[in-house]
Design an enzyme around this catalytic site. Structure first.
Site, PDB file in Angstrom:
ATOM      1  N   THR A 151      38.813  37.977  42.769  1.00  0.00           N
ATOM      2  CA  THR A 151      40.125  37.379  42.995  1.00  0.00           C
ATOM      3  C   THR A 151      40.831  37.008  41.696  1.00  0.00           C
ATOM      4  O   THR A 151      40.172  36.736  40.682  1.00  0.00           O
ATOM      5  CB  THR A 151      39.958  36.113  43.861  1.00  0.00           C
ATOM      6  OG1 THR A 151      41.195  35.399  43.900  1.00  0.00           O
ATOM      7  CG2 THR A 151      38.899  35.171  43.305  1.00  0.00           C
ATOM      8  N   ASP A 152      42.152  36.914  41.762  1.00  0.00           N
ATOM      9  CA  ASP A 152      42.938  36.443  40.612  1.00  0.00           C
ATOM     10  C   ASP A 152      42.595  34.991  40.257  1.00  0.00           C
ATOM     11  O   ASP A 152      42.889  34.533  39.149  1.00  0.00           O
ATOM     12  CB  ASP A 152      44.444  36.590  40.870  1.00  0.00           C
ATOM     13  CG  ASP A 152      44.947  35.908  42.142  1.00  0.00           C
ATOM     14  OD1 ASP A 152      44.161  35.230  42.824  1.00  0.00           O
ATOM     15  OD2 ASP A 152      46.154  36.058  42.439  1.00  0.00           O
ATOM     16  N   GLU A 153      41.988  34.272  41.221  1.00  0.00           N
ATOM     17  CA  GLU A 153      41.721  32.846  40.965  1.00  0.00           C
ATOM     18  C   GLU A 153      40.691  32.633  39.858  1.00  0.00           C
ATOM     19  O   GLU A 153      40.584  31.532  39.331  1.00  0.00           O
ATOM     20  CB  GLU A 153      41.256  32.147  42.245  1.00  0.00           C
ATOM     21  CG  GLU A 153      42.268  32.310  43.352  1.00  0.00           C
ATOM     22  CD  GLU A 153      42.324  31.169  44.349  1.00  0.00           C
ATOM     23  OE1 GLU A 153      41.646  30.154  44.133  1.00  0.00           O
ATOM     24  OE2 GLU A 153      43.064  31.307  45.321  1.00  0.00           O
ATOM     25  N   TYR A 175      35.591  27.249  44.925  1.00  0.00           N
ATOM     26  CA  TYR A 175      35.731  28.635  45.399  1.00  0.00           C
ATOM     27  C   TYR A 175      35.842  29.593  44.218  1.00  0.00           C
ATOM     28  O   TYR A 175      35.095  30.582  44.115  1.00  0.00           O
ATOM     29  CB  TYR A 175      36.971  28.767  46.301  1.00  0.00           C
ATOM     30  CG  TYR A 175      37.413  30.210  46.493  1.00  0.00           C
ATOM     31  CD1 TYR A 175      36.662  31.098  47.261  1.00  0.00           C
ATOM     32  CD2 TYR A 175      38.571  30.698  45.877  1.00  0.00           C
ATOM     33  CE1 TYR A 175      37.050  32.426  47.416  1.00  0.00           C
ATOM     34  CE2 TYR A 175      38.970  32.021  46.027  1.00  0.00           C
ATOM     35  CZ  TYR A 175      38.206  32.885  46.796  1.00  0.00           C
ATOM     36  OH  TYR A 175      38.581  34.196  46.931  1.00  0.00           O
ATOM     37  N   LYS A 179      33.320  32.603  42.798  1.00  0.00           N
ATOM     38  CA  LYS A 179      33.738  33.999  42.640  1.00  0.00           C
ATOM     39  C   LYS A 179      33.504  34.466  41.193  1.00  0.00           C
ATOM     40  O   LYS A 179      33.075  35.596  40.953  1.00  0.00           O
ATOM     41  CB  LYS A 179      35.213  34.175  43.023  1.00  0.00           C
ATOM     42  CG  LYS A 179      35.547  33.925  44.481  1.00  0.00           C
ATOM     43  CD  LYS A 179      34.848  34.846  45.459  1.00  0.00           C
ATOM     44  CE  LYS A 179      35.271  36.282  45.348  1.00  0.00           C
ATOM     45  NZ  LYS A 179      34.598  37.121  46.401  1.00  0.00           N
TER      46      LYS A 179
END
Ligand code: NAD
Ligand code: TDX
Length: 367
Positions: A151-153, A175, A179
């Site tokens: 993810t971009d996160e 989260y 990731k």
């Protein structure tokens, strides 16, 4: 299977994929789209069916005899090595969508995020490593390719500019940290064991079958019911929105063409502040802005995500769905599939909703 010199695709025709987390939002879109192409691809889905997964997301596949023949569903945990081993042994590639995926839930209860995002990924990678060893010993034709859906996160909040794949990782929620940890394990296997693996970092995704805990489906379904829409803080946080079919298509493209050991950003089609997303949803639904309530912000709320997509473009991928078309299709889908989202808003939903939004809504103000 891997042929960088000629640029030949990494999947043979009729390949057998193990798709973990394939009963969730993006994973089920990937499975539906790949099997609907009727090109002989076979897919085994391994999914734990947490609150976020449902076999009903794959009903289109299970009820079509030609597709059902090429599809198998196994309920289980990616952290269960005994279950995972034989499934990876039978696969040409593993695409890992499985994760706890909601930032707010990771703030309330982080542990499940680490179990699936770190130990689960480790178990999958060990099985892939074992099969690569068998391929090297001539006991199977090729080593399985592994794709980690990230993810971009993992970049953390991005005040200006656009994240490129070589930027440092700076996750800010449990989260995003889970990731990032999963990705780093993949990286370590590529370097240490020569594992044939690729990573994708997708932007904020929306579309049919998204669990109503996430911003867009939560606000559509609450608005249909004339319930308040809880907007965090000033609502000026910016996200880059990617339609689910484009996210699934880009993952398939990277699986087929990505270079082993590389990471690919998958940006969306439009970067907008949350307030504007909400305004567009209300317009599409014909509902008033007065439903929107300003509520206490998410702790550690990332202000902005934005990624540079030139590496994926150079690999030959283009998104196909504009934000306007994607939002129109999504609003239509939720309007026509009320039974699906009412069922997703059952079970532990009321308890989760009260915990996440009870005090927030009680202390909310006009937006
Ligand atoms: P989702 O929550 O809708 O689906 C996750 C699926 O994984 C569910 O079917 C769930 O049952 C399954 N699962 C969870 N833990 C499992 C385990 N231990 N073993 C087996 N299955 C398990 O999530 P999503 O939105 O479809 O996201 C899929 C992937 O894409 C995730 O890895 C997520 O981090 C990533 N991602 C999501 C977005 C987004 O905006 N939704 C954006 C970028 C990346
Ligand atoms: O009730 C809400 N009110 C609100 O203002 C919710 C649920 C969200 N928001 C805000 C928070 C974010 O700025 O809307 C934005 C989007 O929130 P989410 O839908 O929770 O997504 P986000 O936190 O951005 O993370 C998503 O994109 C990256 C996915 O959930 C992740 O799985 C993915 O990795």
């Amino acid at each position: 299977m891997t042929d960088h010199a000629t640029g030949a695709p990494h999947l043979r025709p009729g390949a057998h994929l193990l798709v973990t987390g394939g009963a969730g939002f993006i994973g089920s879109a990937f499975v539906r789209d790949m099997l609907a192409r009727r090109d002989g691809t076979r897919i085994t889905v391994l999914d734990k069916l947490t609150y976020a997964g449902s076999e009903s997301n794959l009903a289109a596949v299970a009820t079509d005899p030609e597709q059902a023949d090429r599809y198998r569903f196994v309920r289980g945990d990616i952290g269960d090595a005994e279950l995972v081993g034989p499934l990876v042994a039978a696969a040409d590639a593993v695409v890992n969508f499985a994760a706890e995926s909601h930032v707010d839930r990771s703030i309330l209860d982080p542990e499940a995020f680490l179990r699936t995002g770190v130990i689960g990924v480790h178990v999958l990678l060990e099985a892939v490593r074992r099969e690569a060893g068998r391929a090297a010993a001539g006991e199977r034709e090729t080593a399985p390719r592994y794709l980690q859906v990230s993810t971009d996160e993992v970049y953390g909040t991005v005040p200006d500019g656009h994240s490129v794949e070589t930027d440092g990782l700076a996750p800010r929620s449990p989260y995003a940290a889970a990731k990032a940890a999963g990705e780093l394990l993949v990286r370590s296997y590529c370097i240490t064991y020569g594992t044939d693996a690729v990573v994708t970092r997708g932007a904020n995704t929306y579309g049919p079958f998204q669990h109503p805990e996430k911003l867009i489906p939560l606000f559509i379904t609450n608005a249909i019911d004339d319930e308040p829409l809880p907007l965090y803080g000033d609502g000026m946080q910016r996200r880059d929105w990617l339609f689910v079919a484009d996210h699934a298509g880009a993952i398939e493209h990277v699986l087929r063409h990505g270079v082993a050991g590389e990471v690919y950003n998958i940006p969306g089609e439009l970067e907008v502040p949350n307030r504007e997303v909400v305004g567009r949803l209300l317009d599409a639904l014909g509902k008033p802005w007065s439903l929107v309530r300003t509520v206490e912000d998410r702790p550690g709320h990332d202000r902005r995500y934005a990624m540079d997509g030139s590496k994926l473009t150079a690999l030959g991928w283009r998104n196909r769905i504009s934000f306007d078309d994607g939002i129109a299709a999504t609003v239509d889908w939720f309007r026509s599939n009320e039974a699906w989202w009412r069922s997703a808003k059952s079970g532990d939903w009321d308890a989760y909703y009260a915990r996440q939004y009870g005090t927030r809504l009680a202390t909310s103000t006009e937006a």
